[in-house]
Design a protein around this motif. Structure first.
Motif, mmCIF file in Angstrom:
data_model
loop_
_atom_site.group_PDB
_atom_site.id
_atom_site.type_symbol
_atom_site.label_atom_id
_atom_site.label_comp_id
_atom_site.label_asym_id
_atom_site.label_seq_id
_atom_site.Cartn_x
_atom_site.Cartn_y
_atom_site.Cartn_z
ATOM 1 N N GLY A 1 2.502 -4.624 -2.513
ATOM 2 C CA GLY A 1 1.658 -5.318 -1.556
ATOM 3 C C GLY A 1 0.377 -4.609 -1.202
ATOM 4 N N ASP A 2 0.432 -3.275 -1.019
ATOM 5 C CA ASP A 2 -0.789 -2.554 -0.655
ATOM 6 C C ASP A 2 -1.804 -2.596 -1.786
ATOM 7 O OD1 ASP A 2 0.982 -1.027 -2.146
ATOM 8 O OD2 ASP A 2 0.379 0.875 -1.246
ATOM 9 N N LEU A 3 -1.348 -2.419 -3.017
ATOM 10 C CA LEU A 3 -2.248 -2.476 -4.180
ATOM 11 C C LEU A 3 -2.823 -3.872 -4.366
ATOM 12 C CD1 LEU A 3 -3.499 -1.189 -6.705
ATOM 13 C CD2 LEU A 3 -1.366 -1.712 -7.924
ATOM 14 N N GLU A 4 -1.980 -4.887 -4.237
ATOM 15 C CA GLU A 4 -2.429 -6.265 -4.463
ATOM 16 C C GLU A 4 -3.401 -6.718 -3.381
ATOM 17 O OE1 GLU A 4 -1.919 -8.090 -7.036
ATOM 18 O OE2 GLU A 4 -0.540 -6.703 -8.021
ATOM 19 N N VAL A 5 -3.162 -6.321 -2.142
ATOM 20 C CA VAL A 5 -4.050 -6.764 -1.075
ATOM 21 C C VAL A 5 -5.412 -6.066 -1.191
ATOM 22 C CG1 VAL A 5 -3.504 -5.102 0.774
ATOM 23 C CG2 VAL A 5 -3.980 -7.480 1.345
ATOM 24 N N ALA A 6 -5.417 -4.814 -1.679
ATOM 25 C CA ALA A 6 -6.692 -4.134 -1.923
ATOM 26 C C ALA A 6 -7.471 -4.847 -3.024
ATOM 27 C CB ALA A 6 -6.440 -2.669 -2.296
ATOM 28 N N ARG A 7 -6.777 -5.263 -4.063
ATOM 29 C CA ARG A 7 -7.433 -6.022 -5.129
ATOM 30 C C ARG A 7 -7.943 -7.354 -4.615
ATOM 31 N NH1 ARG A 7 -2.843 -5.102 -9.838
ATOM 32 N NH2 ARG A 7 -3.547 -3.021 -10.529
ATOM 33 N N PHE A 8 -7.139 -8.004 -3.770
ATOM 34 C CA PHE A 8 -7.527 -9.316 -3.248
ATOM 35 C C PHE A 8 -8.845 -9.238 -2.485
ATOM 36 C CE2 PHE A 8 -7.491 -12.583 0.046
ATOM 37 C CZ PHE A 8 -7.225 -13.724 -0.687
ATOM 38 N N TYR A 9 -8.988 -8.175 -1.686
ATOM 39 C CA TYR A 9 -10.211 -8.032 -0.891
ATOM 40 C C TYR A 9 -11.283 -7.206 -1.606
ATOM 41 C CZ TYR A 9 -7.693 -10.084 3.035
ATOM 42 O OH TYR A 9 -6.991 -10.946 3.854
ATOM 43 N N ASN A 10 -10.969 -6.827 -2.859
ATOM 44 C CA ASN A 10 -11.939 -6.111 -3.693
ATOM 45 C C ASN A 10 -12.399 -4.814 -3.036
ATOM 46 O OD1 ASN A 10 -13.449 -5.777 -6.049
ATOM 47 N ND2 ASN A 10 -15.261 -6.754 -5.156
ATOM 48 N N VAL A 11 -11.424 -4.019 -2.536
ATOM 49 C CA VAL A 11 -11.735 -2.707 -1.977
ATOM 50 C C VAL A 11 -10.879 -1.661 -2.681
ATOM 51 C CG1 VAL A 11 -12.328 -3.691 0.271
ATOM 52 C CG2 VAL A 11 -10.000 -2.854 -0.139
ATOM 53 N N SER A 12 -11.319 -0.422 -2.641
ATOM 54 C CA SER A 12 -10.570 0.656 -3.275
ATOM 55 C C SER A 12 -9.288 0.936 -2.493
ATOM 56 C CB SER A 12 -11.417 1.928 -3.335
ATOM 57 O OG SER A 12 -12.574 1.714 -4.120
ATOM 58 N N LEU A 13 -8.234 1.269 -3.224
ATOM 59 C CA LEU A 13 -6.972 1.601 -2.572
ATOM 60 C C LEU A 13 -7.117 2.965 -1.901
ATOM 61 C CD1 LEU A 13 -3.998 0.626 -2.236
ATOM 62 C CD2 LEU A 13 -3.435 2.092 -4.193
ATOM 63 N N PRO A 14 -6.962 3.032 -0.587
ATOM 64 C CA PRO A 14 -7.131 4.307 0.120
ATOM 65 C C PRO A 14 -6.145 5.372 -0.340
ATOM 66 C CG PRO A 14 -7.168 2.469 1.656
ATOM 67 C CD PRO A 14 -6.713 1.904 0.335
ATOM 68 N N LYS A 15 -6.540 6.618 -0.184
ATOM 69 C CA LYS A 15 -5.713 7.760 -0.554
ATOM 70 C C LYS A 15 -4.413 7.761 0.246
ATOM 71 C CE LYS A 15 -5.715 12.832 -0.423
ATOM 72 N NZ LYS A 15 -6.479 14.033 0.003
ATOM 73 N N TRP A 16 -3.352 8.173 -0.434
ATOM 74 C CA TRP A 16 -2.043 8.302 0.223
ATOM 75 C C TRP A 16 -2.047 9.532 1.109
ATOM 76 C CZ3 TRP A 16 1.887 5.071 0.761
ATOM 77 C CH2 TRP A 16 3.114 5.559 1.230
ATOM 78 N N GLU A 17 -1.715 9.367 2.389
ATOM 79 C CA GLU A 17 -1.775 10.462 3.346
ATOM 80 C C GLU A 17 -0.370 11.029 3.593
ATOM 81 O OE1 GLU A 17 -5.432 9.403 6.223
ATOM 82 O OE2 GLU A 17 -3.827 7.898 6.237
ATOM 83 N N THR A 18 -0.001 11.975 2.754
ATOM 84 C CA THR A 18 1.337 12.553 2.795
ATOM 85 C C THR A 18 1.675 13.145 4.160
ATOM 86 O OG1 THR A 18 1.081 13.102 0.447
ATOM 87 C CG2 THR A 18 2.881 14.176 1.631
ATOM 88 N N GLU A 19 0.651 13.634 4.857
ATOM 89 C CA GLU A 19 0.903 14.317 6.131
ATOM 90 C C GLU A 19 1.483 13.398 7.201
ATOM 91 O OE1 GLU A 19 -3.612 13.378 6.006
ATOM 92 O OE2 GLU A 19 -1.968 13.826 4.615
ATOM 93 N N TYR A 20 1.458 12.092 6.977
ATOM 94 C CA TYR A 20 2.017 11.154 7.959
ATOM 95 C C TYR A 20 3.432 10.705 7.602
ATOM 96 C CZ TYR A 20 -2.620 11.002 10.008
ATOM 97 O OH TYR A 20 -3.807 11.349 10.619
ATOM 98 N N GLU A 21 3.988 11.283 6.552
ATOM 99 C CA GLU A 21 5.386 11.012 6.223
ATOM 100 C C GLU A 21 6.304 11.767 7.189
ATOM 101 O OE1 GLU A 21 4.892 10.531 1.366
ATOM 102 O OE2 GLU A 21 5.757 12.363 2.221
#
Length: 433
Positions: free
Chosen positions: A51-71
């Motif tokens: 979903g995160d990848l597809e919604v970024a494609r839908f809105y034609n924006v780059s997929l933001p970096k994964w922020e491991t520090e919030y896990e």
């Protein structure tokens, strides 16, 4: 079981904040309200997409970096790992960036983990089966002695099952939204969280099924008959489907001379989900389809009537004749070992003079043995009324009443379906000498 393997993301580690931050950044970049972006992402996940990848494609924006520090760890992760570590070796099979072991140490759980196999270090990622093969090789454990626990059907469950590992789907995070498309995608077990997963593992270890790769394989021996004798042990076994028999299961059956396998599932089901004994050396496999009972009855009231249809199936003559004339012990099965198998078992026990009460008790054991299967059915078939498919005493009692009203006695029944006296007496001797 010797080893329990875990995925990390959305299995041991809660990634919800990371996903929310990623979707928030997508909404900011696209100039679209967060609620709309989040809702659209959910739609994609429910379509078995990322979903995160597809919604970024839908809105034609780059997929933001994964922020491991919030896990963060799920609240029950360490407790469950500590509990399981007392009995099993613990491993990790995960798609992770470099430094997986260090992150697990920072979470305080590396001390419970015996083996870490991560994609960045190995150069291969799930769902590629090679990463699972690496873990099995390093653990020096056969696949059928392992469990794979993860949140993703595509990444965790399917590749592990193809190698013969047991699988447990934890429906946490977005992976829990996956829509099961076919029985091939069904894991062995499903849990809503890690605590439930641990309970399922304990239940599995204590399962009384005679075969370790089935839920509901039981002996028709040991039942008291009207003449004071008991039905013989290890002559005829009732079972659910046996897709992936383990070496232990095969050796158990061969050792006890149970080498005739009678599968009563429909032909199309057998074609898509073949029995593991169909081409197994040392076994004689036969398929006598009972199409009656293959579908869920329309109502609770219709269940006993459907059982009568099973009893009158044209395949029953061949099934009972094959059982009687087989020189070896017999194991027969349907899909869940519940309805078609339940009817056949009841008739066999009636033939031996087992009391109605004991027949009901045998039938109701399926409710206990199949409780995890019923839970999966609720997820896989949400439109089905579980009250119809979960065994009730009234189902088998009403069936036996209808059976008696129509046929009078079990011997008259056999003659009615074309089984001769010589054959049904042979069948009785097989189960009760």
């Amino acid at each position: 079981m010797k080893w329990i393997f875990f995925d990390i993301g959305s299995t041991l580690v809660d990634e919800s904040t990371v996903y929310e931050r990623r979707l928030k950044k997508i909404s900011d970049a696209a100039g679209v309200p967060f609620e709309i972006v989040y809702s659209k992402a959910l739609e994609y996940y429910q379509q078995n997409k990322k979903g995160d990848l597809e919604v970024a494609r839908f809105y034609n924006v780059s997929l933001p970096k994964w922020e491991t520090e919030y896990e963060v760890l799920y609240p029950d992760s360490e407790q469950v790992l500590k509990r399981l570590k007392e009995k099993y070796k613990i491993g990790v099979i995960a798609n992770q960036s470099l430094g997986t072991a260090d992150r697990l140490a920072a979470f305080g759980i590396l001390k419970y983990i015996d083996l870490v196999v991560a994609s960045a270090e190995e150069g291969v990622s799930k769902p590629d089966s090679r990463i699972f093969e690496i873990a099995l090789e390093r653990s020096q454990c056969p696949a059928d002695k392992t469990f794979m626990i993860g949140d993703r059907i595509d990444n965790d469950i399917l590749p592990a099952q193809k190698l013969g590992m047991k699988t447990l789907w934890t429906r946490q995070g977005f992976g829990g939204l996956w829509k099961i498309q076919s029985d091939d995608e069904l894991p062995n077990f499903i849990a809503s969280d890690l605590n439930e997963a641990a309970e399922i593992l304990e239940w599995y270890e204590n399962s009384k099924s005679l075969l370790e790769t089935t839920m509901n394989t039981r002996d028709l021996g040991g039942h008291l008959c009207a003449d004071g004798k008991k039905t013989m042990n290890l002559r005829i076994l009732r079972s659910d489907k046996q897709n992936y028999p383990s070496r232990r299961d095969i050796n158990f059956l061969l050792k006890n001379g149970i080498t005739t396998i009678i599968d009563v599932r429909e032909e199309d089901v057998v074609r898509t989900s073949p029995s593991g004994f169909a081409d197994k050396d040392g076994f004689k496999y036969m398929n006598f389809p009972i199409v009656e009972g293959g579908k869920v009855p329309e109502s609770i009231e219709a269940v006993p009537v459907s059982y009568m249809k099973i009893a009158k199936s044209s395949s029953l003559k061949d099934i009972f004749t094959a059982m009687a004339t087989s020189e070896s012990g017999v194991m027969f099965n349907c899909s869940a070992g519940k309805d078609r198998t339940g009817v056949i078992s009841a008739i066999l026990l009636m033939l031996c003079g087992v009391s109605d009460e004991e027949i009901v008790e045998d039938y109701m054991l399926t409710k206990e043995y199949n409780k995890e299967r019923f839970k999966m059915a609720a997820i896989h078939h949400p439109d089905v009324d579980l009250n119809i498919i979960i065994p009730r005493e009234s189902y088998i009692k009403d069936f036996m009443r209808l059976f008696s009203e129509e046929f009078g006695g079990v011997e008259d029944y056999f003659e009615k379906i074309g089984v001769t006296e010589d054959v049904y007496k042979m069948l009785r001797r097989k189960l009760k000498e």
